[in-house]
Scaffold this motif. Structure first.
Motif, PDB file in Angstrom:
ATOM      1  N   ILE A  80      57.726   1.379  17.411  1.00  0.00           N
ATOM      2  CA  ILE A  80      58.019  -0.043  17.255  1.00  0.00           C
ATOM      3  C   ILE A  80      57.966  -0.744  18.602  1.00  0.00           C
ATOM      4  O   ILE A  80      57.369  -1.819  18.741  1.00  0.00           O
ATOM      5  N   LYS A  81      58.562  -0.136  19.627  1.00  0.00           N
ATOM      6  CA  LYS A  81      58.558  -0.730  20.963  1.00  0.00           C
ATOM      7  C   LYS A  81      57.140  -0.870  21.490  1.00  0.00           C
ATOM      8  O   LYS A  81      56.773  -1.897  22.080  1.00  0.00           O
ATOM      9  N   ASP A  82      56.325   0.161  21.292  1.00  0.00           N
ATOM     10  CA  ASP A  82      54.938   0.105  21.756  1.00  0.00           C
ATOM     11  C   ASP A  82      54.172  -1.014  21.062  1.00  0.00           C
ATOM     12  O   ASP A  82      53.415  -1.759  21.703  1.00  0.00           O
ATOM     13  N   TRP A  83      54.348  -1.130  19.745  1.00  0.00           N
ATOM     14  CA  TRP A  83      53.641  -2.169  19.001  1.00  0.00           C
ATOM     15  C   TRP A  83      54.146  -3.557  19.362  1.00  0.00           C
ATOM     16  O   TRP A  83      53.365  -4.509  19.403  1.00  0.00           O
ATOM     17  N   GLN A  84      55.430  -3.691  19.601  1.00  0.00           N
ATOM     18  CA  GLN A  84      55.964  -4.979  20.034  1.00  0.00           C
ATOM     19  C   GLN A  84      55.243  -5.467  21.278  1.00  0.00           C
ATOM     20  O   GLN A  84      54.844  -6.631  21.382  1.00  0.00           O
ATOM     21  N   SER A  85      55.099  -4.559  22.234  1.00  0.00           N
ATOM     22  CA  SER A  85      54.455  -4.912  23.494  1.00  0.00           C
ATOM     23  C   SER A  85      52.968  -5.180  23.299  1.00  0.00           C
ATOM     24  O   SER A  85      52.430  -6.152  23.838  1.00  0.00           O
ATOM     25  N   LYS A  86      52.310  -4.347  22.532  1.00  0.00           N
ATOM     26  CA  LYS A  86      50.855  -4.443  22.386  1.00  0.00           C
ATOM     27  C   LYS A  86      50.422  -5.642  21.560  1.00  0.00           C
ATOM     28  O   LYS A  86      49.395  -6.272  21.850  1.00  0.00           O
ATOM     29  N   TYR A  87      51.211  -5.987  20.531  1.00  0.00           N
ATOM     30  CA  TYR A  87      50.793  -7.037  19.603  1.00  0.00           C
ATOM     31  C   TYR A  87      51.716  -8.257  19.608  1.00  0.00           C
ATOM     32  O   TYR A  87      51.623  -9.105  18.726  1.00  0.00           O
ATOM     33  N   SER A  88      52.587  -8.338  20.595  1.00  0.00           N
ATOM     34  CA  SER A  88      53.476  -9.497  20.765  1.00  0.00           C
ATOM     35  C   SER A  88      54.291  -9.773  19.501  1.00  0.00           C
ATOM     36  O   SER A  88      54.343 -10.903  19.000  1.00  0.00           O
ATOM     37  N   ILE A  89      54.938  -8.745  18.996  1.00  0.00           N
ATOM     38  CA  ILE A  89      55.738  -8.868  17.780  1.00  0.00           C
ATOM     39  C   ILE A  89      57.204  -9.044  18.165  1.00  0.00           C
ATOM     40  O   ILE A  89      57.768  -8.198  18.862  1.00  0.00           O
ATOM     41  N   PRO A  90      57.848 -10.125  17.736  1.00  0.00           N
ATOM     42  CA  PRO A  90      59.251 -10.357  18.107  1.00  0.00           C
ATOM     43  C   PRO A  90      60.197  -9.361  17.457  1.00  0.00           C
ATOM     44  O   PRO A  90      59.905  -8.803  16.390  1.00  0.00           O
ATOM     45  N   GLU A  91      61.317  -9.135  18.082  1.00  0.00           N
ATOM     46  CA  GLU A  91      62.310  -8.174  17.605  1.00  0.00           C
ATOM     47  C   GLU A  91      62.744  -8.465  16.174  1.00  0.00           C
ATOM     48  O   GLU A  91      62.967  -7.547  15.380  1.00  0.00           O
ATOM     49  N   LYS A  92      62.854  -9.744  15.823  1.00  0.00           N
ATOM     50  CA  LYS A  92      63.345 -10.109  14.498  1.00  0.00           C
ATOM     51  C   LYS A  92      62.367  -9.736  13.379  1.00  0.00           C
ATOM     52  O   LYS A  92      62.728  -9.765  12.197  1.00  0.00           O
ATOM     53  N   ASN A  93      61.131  -9.365  13.728  1.00  0.00           N
ATOM     54  CA  ASN A  93      60.132  -8.983  12.734  1.00  0.00           C
ATOM     55  C   ASN A  93      59.906  -7.472  12.697  1.00  0.00           C
ATOM     56  O   ASN A  93      58.916  -7.005  12.134  1.00  0.00           O
ATOM     57  N   CYS A  94      60.838  -6.714  13.291  1.00  0.00           N
ATOM     58  CA  CYS A  94      60.729  -5.258  13.335  1.00  0.00           C
ATOM     59  C   CYS A  94      61.805  -4.617  12.447  1.00  0.00           C
ATOM     60  O   CYS A  94      62.981  -4.975  12.534  1.00  0.00           O
ATOM     61  N   TYR A  95      61.391  -3.669  11.628  1.00  0.00           N
ATOM     62  CA  TYR A  95      62.296  -3.053  10.665  1.00  0.00           C
ATOM     63  C   TYR A  95      62.075  -1.548  10.622  1.00  0.00           C
ATOM     64  O   TYR A  95      61.031  -1.036  11.031  1.00  0.00           O
ATOM     65  N   ASN A  96      63.085  -0.836  10.092  1.00  0.00           N
ATOM     66  CA  ASN A  96      62.918   0.592   9.828  1.00  0.00           C
ATOM     67  C   ASN A  96      62.947   0.807   8.315  1.00  0.00           C
ATOM     68  O   ASN A  96      63.062  -0.147   7.537  1.00  0.00           O
ATOM     69  N   TYR A  97      62.865   2.064   7.879  1.00  0.00           N
ATOM     70  CA  TYR A  97      62.774   2.342   6.456  1.00  0.00           C
ATOM     71  C   TYR A  97      64.087   2.140   5.710  1.00  0.00           C
ATOM     72  O   TYR A  97      64.103   2.089   4.478  1.00  0.00           O
ATOM     73  N   GLU A  98      65.171   2.006   6.445  1.00  0.00           N
ATOM     74  CA  GLU A  98      66.469   1.761   5.806  1.00  0.00           C
ATOM     75  C   GLU A  98      66.718   0.268   5.584  1.00  0.00           C
ATOM     76  O   GLU A  98      67.318  -0.126   4.590  1.00  0.00           O
TER      77      GLU A  98
END
Length: 373
Positions: A80-98
């Motif tokens: 998730i951290k890698d993709w956030q940096s690579k694709y400029s994805i904000p923290e609020k749009n990141c989720y896990n399977y739970e």
């Protein structure tokens, strides 16, 4: 070769991607339309499952005009951290399977592309639908037709669309053959052959785990020949016979097919002969024969460039990165109600699962199995 992804990636090694034509249709290709500005709505997509194919889709979406990567769902925080940096994805749009059910409150996400092991699709798709988001599910959509139908029903109940990742349904040379067949240029269709296979590597990967994959080569690569038989012949099969060969039971344990040959019969009289395998390389070929002509694709389903010819000569439609076209076209289906030349909806996926169920039944019984799609 470690997996189908490696096989398809190798087939794509020489591909040169062109900018995407948002209104692309094989029979109306206009080179001057490439690169034109797109002014319509944008489909905001979260990718669930950040493995090799999820990465391929994300890279392809950089060139999309109608779709944009805006979120991620993963069980691996470092990814998730890698993709956030690579694709400029904000923290609020990141989720896990739970916690990904919380996407229901996120206006930045319109749809989720589920790219996880086959056996997880059913529950994950239903959860996304209950969250009120559209779903794109990688194929096979489920591990059997019953699960697939439950997914379709859940999405209908939630009033969201369910599409299946049939990228070949938008591929130019494939669509040109479909057009020629519809226009009668091959005459009465008599025969289809589909060869789908490669030598799989790591015996511990999830694709060789019955609990996660739901089967073996048939689920992973054989589905291309199943689906291809349907859109190439242009009819739904009415019976199937099948035979399994297993030379390495240590690697391909119970419930994980190594090699299956299967035959399909169609109401118009056409028959197909197909091979699905995890034990042979250089198998990526479609051949269609009719009374007036023929068509051949080789490679037929790799990432490209697809190469083909018919009785009229070589096919020269341009190569465009498959996942770029797929995501833009699916955005048009979801947001604008576009009708694809070859369906990509959940019902299409269920039909393939019914055939796979019947193939496994035919292998076990040694008898012809009737199909009602």
């Amino acid at each position: 070769m470690k997996s189908r992804r490696d096989f398809l990636q190798r087939a794509a090694a020489s591909a040169l991607a062109l900018p995407f034509l948002s209104s692309f249709k094989t029979e109306q290709y206009n080179p001057e339309a490439y690169g034109k500005q797109y002014q319509g709505p944008i489909l905001r997509v979260a990718i669930m499952g950040l493995g090799s194919y999820g990465s391929r889709v994300a890279e392809a979406m950089k060139d999309c005009k109608q779709a944009k990567l805006t979120g991620v769902i993963s069980g691996t925080p470092s990814k998730i951290k890698d993709w956030q940096s690579k694709y400029s994805i904000p923290e609020k749009n990141c989720y896990n399977y739970e916690n990904f059910d919380n996407i229901k409150n996120n206006p930045d996400i319109d749809a989720v592309y589920v790219i996880t092991p086959n056996a997880l699709h059913h529950d994950q798709v239903i959860r996304v639908a209950k969250a009120g988001k559209h779903v794109i599910c990688e194929k096979p959509m489920a591990i059997n037709a019953q699960e697939g139908q439950q997914m379709v029903d859940a999405c209908k109940k939630a009033n969201v669309k369910l599409l299946v990742g049939y990228r070949m349904h938008f591929e130019p040379k494939t669509l040109e053959i479909v057009r020629m067949r519809k226009d009668g240029e091959f005459g009465k269709i008599l025969f289809f052959q589909g060869l789908s296979g490669f030598t799989i590597g790591d015996p511990n990967q999830w694709r060789l785990n019955k609990q996660l994959a739901g089967g073996g080569a048939m689920m992973d690569i054989g589905i291309y020949s199943i689906n291809g038989a349907r859109y190439m012949v242009g009819e739904e099969p009415i019976w199937v016979t099948a035979q399994e060969t297993k030379n390495n039971p240590q690697k391909f344990k119970a419930g994980v097919d190594e090699t299956i040959q299967f035959q399909l019969g169609f109401p118009g009289g056409a028959v197909s002969s197909c091979l699905s395998t995890y034990s042979m390389n250089s198998l990526d070929r479609f051949f269609l024969n009719g009374e007036k002509g023929y068509a051949e694709l080789q490679p037929s389903t790799g990432y490209g460039p697809i190469k083909g010819r018919t009785h009229r000569g070589e096919l020269d439609q341009p190569h465009v990165t498959h996942q770029t076209v797929q995501m833009d076209e699916m955005a048009g289906i979801i947001l604008q109600g576009k009708q694809p030349i070859v369906p990509v909806d959940g019902e299409e996926g269920v039909k393939d699962m019914k055939i796979i169920d019947a193939i496994y039944q035919a292998v076990q019984s040694g008898k012809k199995v009737e199909l009602k799609l």
